[in-house]
Design a protein around this motif. Structure first.
Motif, PDB file in Angstrom:
ATOM      1  N   LEU A   1      35.693  20.096  50.545  1.00 49.03           N
ATOM      2  CA  LEU A   1      36.971  20.584  50.029  1.00 49.03           C
ATOM      3  C   LEU A   1      37.435  21.730  50.907  1.00 49.03           C
ATOM      4  N   LEU A   2      38.666  21.629  51.408  1.00 49.26           N
ATOM      5  CA  LEU A   2      39.271  22.686  52.225  1.00 49.26           C
ATOM      6  C   LEU A   2      40.426  23.315  51.445  1.00 49.26           C
ATOM      7  N   LEU A   3      40.341  24.619  51.225  1.00 51.78           N
ATOM      8  CA  LEU A   3      41.369  25.357  50.502  1.00 51.78           C
ATOM      9  C   LEU A   3      42.006  26.373  51.442  1.00 51.78           C
ATOM     10  N   LYS A   4      43.326  26.414  51.433  1.00 47.58           N
ATOM     11  CA  LYS A   4      44.057  27.342  52.311  1.00 47.58           C
ATOM     12  C   LYS A   4      45.093  28.074  51.474  1.00 47.58           C
ATOM     13  N   ALA A   5      44.968  29.401  51.405  1.00 45.32           N
ATOM     14  CA  ALA A   5      45.886  30.200  50.587  1.00 45.32           C
ATOM     15  C   ALA A   5      45.801  31.665  51.016  1.00 45.32           C
ATOM     16  N   ALA A   6      46.843  32.413  50.706  1.00 42.22           N
ATOM     17  CA  ALA A   6      46.911  33.817  51.095  1.00 42.22           C
ATOM     18  C   ALA A   6      45.804  34.651  50.466  1.00 42.22           C
TER      19      ALA A   6
ATOM     20  N   GLU B   1      37.797  40.964  49.394  1.00 42.89           N
ATOM     21  CA  GLU B   1      37.397  41.243  48.013  1.00 42.89           C
ATOM     22  C   GLU B   1      37.836  40.121  47.074  1.00 42.89           C
ATOM     23  N   ALA B   2      39.099  39.683  47.225  1.00 43.55           N
ATOM     24  CA  ALA B   2      39.602  38.613  46.363  1.00 43.55           C
ATOM     25  C   ALA B   2      38.906  37.288  46.659  1.00 43.55           C
ATOM     26  N   ALA B   3      38.593  37.056  47.935  1.00 42.26           N
ATOM     27  CA  ALA B   3      37.919  35.812  48.306  1.00 42.26           C
ATOM     28  C   ALA B   3      36.549  35.721  47.639  1.00 42.26           C
ATOM     29  N   ILE B   4      35.833  36.843  47.589  1.00 43.47           N
ATOM     30  CA  ILE B   4      34.529  36.861  46.909  1.00 43.47           C
ATOM     31  C   ILE B   4      34.711  36.549  45.426  1.00 43.47           C
ATOM     32  N   TYR B   5      35.724  37.164  44.826  1.00 48.44           N
ATOM     33  CA  TYR B   5      36.017  36.941  43.398  1.00 48.44           C
ATOM     34  C   TYR B   5      36.341  35.471  43.139  1.00 48.44           C
ATOM     35  N   ILE B   6      37.173  34.864  44.008  1.00 49.97           N
ATOM     36  CA  ILE B   6      37.565  33.464  43.826  1.00 49.97           C
ATOM     37  C   ILE B   6      36.364  32.538  44.025  1.00 49.97           C
ATOM     38  N   ARG B   7      35.553  32.841  44.998  1.00 47.04           N
ATOM     39  CA  ARG B   7      34.376  32.000  45.240  1.00 47.04           C
ATOM     40  C   ARG B   7      33.416  32.055  44.043  1.00 47.04           C
ATOM     41  N   GLN B   8      33.353  33.199  43.397  1.00 46.01           N
ATOM     42  CA  GLN B   8      32.530  33.295  42.182  1.00 46.01           C
ATOM     43  C   GLN B   8      33.112  32.422  41.073  1.00 46.01           C
TER      44      GLN B   8
ATOM     45  N   ALA C   1      28.518  25.020  49.268  1.00 47.26           N
ATOM     46  CA  ALA C   1      28.148  24.691  50.649  1.00 47.26           C
ATOM     47  C   ALA C   1      29.123  23.695  51.265  1.00 47.26           C
ATOM     48  N   ARG C   2      29.870  23.008  50.410  1.00 48.16           N
ATOM     49  CA  ARG C   2      30.837  22.012  50.912  1.00 48.16           C
ATOM     50  C   ARG C   2      32.284  22.446  50.690  1.00 48.16           C
ATOM     51  N   VAL C   3      32.502  23.735  50.475  1.00 48.65           N
ATOM     52  CA  VAL C   3      33.854  24.266  50.264  1.00 48.65           C
ATOM     53  C   VAL C   3      34.190  25.242  51.385  1.00 48.65           C
ATOM     54  N   GLU C   4      35.333  25.030  52.036  1.00 53.69           N
ATOM     55  CA  GLU C   4      35.815  25.933  53.087  1.00 53.69           C
ATOM     56  C   GLU C   4      37.101  26.605  52.610  1.00 53.69           C
ATOM     57  N   CYS C   5      37.196  27.920  52.811  1.00 49.49           N
ATOM     58  CA  CYS C   5      38.381  28.682  52.406  1.00 49.49           C
ATOM     59  C   CYS C   5      39.028  29.315  53.632  1.00 49.49           C
ATOM     60  N   ARG C   6      40.314  29.082  53.789  1.00 46.07           N
ATOM     61  CA  ARG C   6      41.057  29.651  54.917  1.00 46.07           C
ATOM     62  C   ARG C   6      42.225  30.490  54.408  1.00 46.07           C
ATOM     63  N   GLY C   7      42.562  31.519  55.167  1.00 43.43           N
ATOM     64  CA  GLY C   7      43.714  32.339  54.848  1.00 43.43           C
ATOM     65  C   GLY C   7      45.009  31.680  55.280  1.00 43.43           C
ATOM     66  N   ILE C   8      46.106  32.339  55.007  1.00 43.84           N
ATOM     67  CA  ILE C   8      47.425  31.782  55.282  1.00 43.84           C
ATOM     68  C   ILE C   8      47.772  31.936  56.760  1.00 43.84           C
ATOM     69  N   SER C   9      48.656  31.095  57.267  1.00 42.51           N
ATOM     70  CA  SER C   9      49.145  31.199  58.641  1.00 42.51           C
ATOM     71  C   SER C   9      50.567  30.657  58.688  1.00 42.51           C
ATOM     72  N   GLU C  10      51.364  31.182  59.606  1.00 40.82           N
ATOM     73  CA  GLU C  10      52.777  30.790  59.673  1.00 40.82           C
ATOM     74  C   GLU C  10      52.919  29.322  60.055  1.00 40.82           C
ATOM     75  N   VAL C  11      52.154  28.887  61.045  1.00 39.42           N
ATOM     76  CA  VAL C  11      52.174  27.480  61.465  1.00 39.42           C
ATOM     77  C   VAL C  11      50.928  26.820  60.874  1.00 39.42           C
TER      78      VAL C  11
END
Length: 522
Positions: A351-356, A362-369, A379-389
């Motif tokens: 699962l790939l999640l992309k969001a601001a 700090e928030a990423a740790i909270y969300i992952r919890q 182990a099968r979840v990837e989190c990415r931050g936001i990007s313009e393109v």
């Protein structure tokens, strides 16, 4: 001043000096929370705001600022019910009608992250919005003016590089210039896309900095026949302007998914999949009269040309990757639990999640919890931050998973345009059926679920069928380009026929527009 300038380092240094002078003051704590928020330390800001005790005689005005910031933190962290409650409290403590209306707009918007409210409740809450602005005196209009063409005005803060522009771009550029004049009323900063649009329309005014009354007067003096609000209760909206009834006919829709609640707004745009063929399915949610378009209520146009991914993610990686690029406030704990069940049914899927929200450590740790608690195999979840393109990153997923009850909008269209099939859950209300409308307009109803169990089964079925998945990824853009979702001429002509019908009804006096006296000749 440092906070307003975005200088968190200097702001913190100044705050430390203040804290030595007034260490227990409620406003000292609030300023600290603001700095934490600037630094994207949303969890710390949330915790600080929770314990601030504002003296009763200081709550008017100050209470609004504190409750607003608490609402922002809660929304970002996915504490959606708390967010709505905070914004509602902010409206109570705001010290001007304009601020009360803004905070109540925030409250209405945040109600939709939760599916716990009935359609009747949402309509009743929306109907209370106008009470904050009830002292606004509306303009009066005269029927029977000679018309060579209809003047249509569009009002929003999003006539710029913004996801919502994808839905109404063609209304501004492909209108019938022999029958219509189009005026744009911008409510915010402009960019290069704004400049391009300015050259396409009859008239363009930026109302930023004007009061609602001054803005309404400018629209009224342009003799607009039909004013279309494209923002609803979203950020920077123009609803306080519409209260003045600057046009005899006022319409809302496309950029927002629920009632404005204003008696001065006459119609709301919907479609057969959102509201049913006769509109009765959705009408109970709206104070406006629903106008049900026969296909899609919008026309999608990507703001940038991006080629399709060369290959599938699963052929590159050896496993299927699900993905969601939605605003993470839409991802409730229930959604996370459902996604966890899908991954647990498919032992190799990712699962790939992309969001601001993931740009904040700090928030990423909270969300992952939150995710781990919901049962997701991290182990099968990837989190990415936001990007313009970000459109090319759809090449890193195979299947898009929609959120519910608040579904994706522009991100769902983008996923489909980039050849990534969407699994959606069709809700019962107008705003919960966006993904359903998208897929039905593409003749892909097989990807629509009507229960949680179906949602899981459809996701698993598609992931286990590589031949079908490859075919969809290869052909989805072509399907979309030849569907009502991207039929520019067909869509614009349909909407223009709706405008003409609205005007004919108005001229014949078939409706009372916006109140007992509005629209009547004097």
């Amino acid at each position: 001043m440092y906070i307003e300038q975005g200088d968190s380092q200097s702001a913190m240094a100044a705050w430390q000096k203040l804290n030595k002078i007034l260490p227990g003051d409620f406003y000292t704590s609030f300023l600290h929370a603001r700095i934490l928020f600037m630094e994207r330390r949303y969890v710390s800001a949330y915790r600080e705001l929770l314990v601030i005790d504002v003296p009763l005689n200081k709550r008017k005005g100050y209470g609004e600022k504190i409750a607003n910031l608490l609402g922002q933190c809660c929304r970002i962290l996915g504490r959606t019910q708390e967010a709505a409650a905070a914004y509602k409290e902010a409206a109570v403590w705001a010290d001007t009608p304009e601020l009360q209306a803004m905070e109540y707009s925030n409250y209405l918007f945040n109600l939709h992250y939760s599916g716990r409210h009935s359609a009747e409740f949402l309509r009743q809450q929306a109907a209370k919005f106008g009470k904050f602005l009830e002292k606004s005196k509306p303009f009066h209009h005269h029927r029977g003016r000679e018309k060579h063409f209809l003047r249509v005005g569009y009002i929003s803060a999003d006539f710029r590089r913004h996801v919502c522009l994808c839905f109404f771009y063609d209304l501004l550029t492909s209108y019938d210039r022999k029958k219509f004049a189009v005026y744009v009323y911008m409510l915010g900063p402009e960019d290069t896309i704004s400049e391009k649009l300015r050259k396409q329309v009859t008239g363009w005014r930026n109302l930023r900095g004007l009061s609602p009354q001054e803005s309404a007067k400018a629209i009224y003096e342009d003799e607009i026949d039909i004013l279309v609000d494209l923002a609803g209760h979203t950020k920077g909206n123009g609803l306080p302007i519409l209260v003045y009834k600057p046009a005899p006919i006022q319409v809302s829709g496309i950029g927002y998914f629920a009632s404005t609640g204003l008696s001065s707004v006459d119609y709301f745009l919907g479609d057969v999949y959102l509201d049913g063929e006769d509109g009765q399915t959705g009408q109970r949610e709206f104070t406006e009269e629903l106008v049900v378009l026969p296909h899609s209520h919008f026309c999608y146009r990507p703001l940038q040309a991006v080629p399709l991914p060369v290959d599938t993610a699963f052929s590159r990686k050896g496993y299927v990757t699900f993905g969601s690029f939605n605003n993470f406030a839409k991802v409730t704990d229930e959604v996370l639990m459902v996604w966890g069940k899908i991954l647990n049914r498919l032992p190799t899927a990712h699962l790939l999640l992309k969001a601001a929200v993931f740009d904040s450590e700090e928030a990423a740790i909270y969300i992952r919890q939150r995710m781990e608690k919901a049962g997701l195999p991290m182990a099968r979840v990837e989190c990415r931050g936001i990007s313009e393109v970000y459109l090319p990153e759809y090449g890193d997923i195979d299947i898009a998973l929609d959120t519910f009850p608040y579904p994706g909008g522009g991100t769902s269209c983008d996923a489909l345009y980039m050849g990534r099939p969407l699994i959606t859950l069709a809700g019962k209300r107008h705003g919960e059926r966006f993904g359903y409308s998208l897929l039905m307009n593409l003749d892909l109803g097989e990807l629509v679920a009507f229960s949680i169990e179906e949602y899981i089964e459809r996701a698993v079925m598609l992931a286990e069928n590589p031949e079908l998945l490859t075919g969809l990824q290869t052909n989805l853009r072509h399907i979309m380009e030849n569907s009502p979702l991207m039929d520019r001429q067909g869509y614009v002509r349909m909407v223009e026929s709706v405008y003409a019908d609205m005007w004919e009804k108005y001229e014949k006096g078939c409706r009372n527009y916006g109140g007992e006296n509005h629209g009547k000749s004097e």
